[in-house]
Scaffold this motif. Structure first.
Motif, short mmCIF file in Angstrom:
data_model
loop_
_atom_site.label_atom_id
_atom_site.label_comp_id
_atom_site.label_asym_id
_atom_site.label_seq_id
_atom_site.Cartn_x
_atom_site.Cartn_y
_atom_site.Cartn_z
N LEU A 192 0.82 -1.21 0.00
CA LEU A 192 0.00 0.00 0.00
C LEU A 192 0.86 1.26 0.00
O LEU A 192 0.48 2.27 -0.60
CB LEU A 192 -0.94 0.00 1.21
CG LEU A 192 -2.01 -1.08 1.21
CD1 LEU A 192 -2.82 -1.02 2.50
CD2 LEU A 192 -2.91 -0.96 0.00
N VAL B 285 -5.22 3.90 5.79
CA VAL B 285 -3.90 3.32 5.99
C VAL B 285 -3.29 4.11 7.15
O VAL B 285 -3.21 5.34 7.10
CB VAL B 285 -3.04 3.43 4.72
CG1 VAL B 285 -1.66 2.83 4.96
CG2 VAL B 285 -3.74 2.74 3.55
N LEU C 278 -10.52 2.33 2.71
CA LEU C 278 -9.73 1.71 3.76
C LEU C 278 -8.62 2.66 4.19
O LEU C 278 -7.71 2.95 3.40
CB LEU C 278 -9.13 0.40 3.24
CG LEU C 278 -8.29 -0.42 4.20
CD1 LEU C 278 -9.14 -0.90 5.38
CD2 LEU C 278 -7.69 -1.62 3.49
N ALA D 156 -5.72 -5.55 1.14
CA ALA D 156 -6.65 -4.42 1.23
C ALA D 156 -7.94 -4.72 0.47
O ALA D 156 -9.05 -4.50 0.99
CB ALA D 156 -6.00 -3.15 0.70
#
Length: 142
Positions: free
Chosen positions: A6, A108, A106, A94
């Motif tokens: 990510l 982080v 989502l 994810a």
């Protein structure tokens, strides 16, 4: 094909849009419209994630209950303690979390502080195809 972390996806993106819990739903909706985004992260002054406010929250919590957006605080309308991933987590993880949880955004976070947000639209079609292939494999094992 390798799973991207990510952190790699966040390198080319602007900082996530955040507001404090005392901001109103109306402010959040205006910010989301201005930035053409689907969520605002709700943080404390130190950048720690408190919740997430999405377009779905605006409809399901505010619109459905006829709450006044100009007077309803984000603290009362957000999804508290959302699921997060660390920057080193993989993109497929994810996607899997979003699919399993039924959400599109989502956050982080690292050490409780927001470093970014990813949404389903951030992922390439190849990643979706790989996840579908993996899900098919797990379905065969059940």
């Amino acid at each position: 094909m390798r799973d991207r972390p990510l952190a790699d996806m966040l390198l080319h993106r602007r900082d996530p849009v955040t507001l404090g819990p005392e901001a109103t739903v109306q402010e959040a909706c205006r910010v989301m419209r201005a930035h053409r985004i689907g969520c605002v992260l709700v943080t404390d002054p130190e950048g720690r994630l408190l919740g997430i406010f999405t377009g779905r929250d605006a409809i399901c919590r505010i619109g459905a209950e006829c709450l006044p957006p100009a007077r309803t605080r984000l603290a009362d309308a957000m999804t508290p303690r959302p699921v997060t991933l660390q920057p080193g987590a993989g993109a497929l993880e994810a996607l899997r979390l979003m699919q399993d949880g039924g959400f599109r955004h989502l956050p982080v976070a690292e050490d409780g502080r927001v470093v970014g947000v990813v949404s389903r639209g951030d992922f390439r079609a190849m990643d979706h195809a790989r996840l579908n292939e993996e899900n098919g494999f797990w379905e065969m094992l059940r």
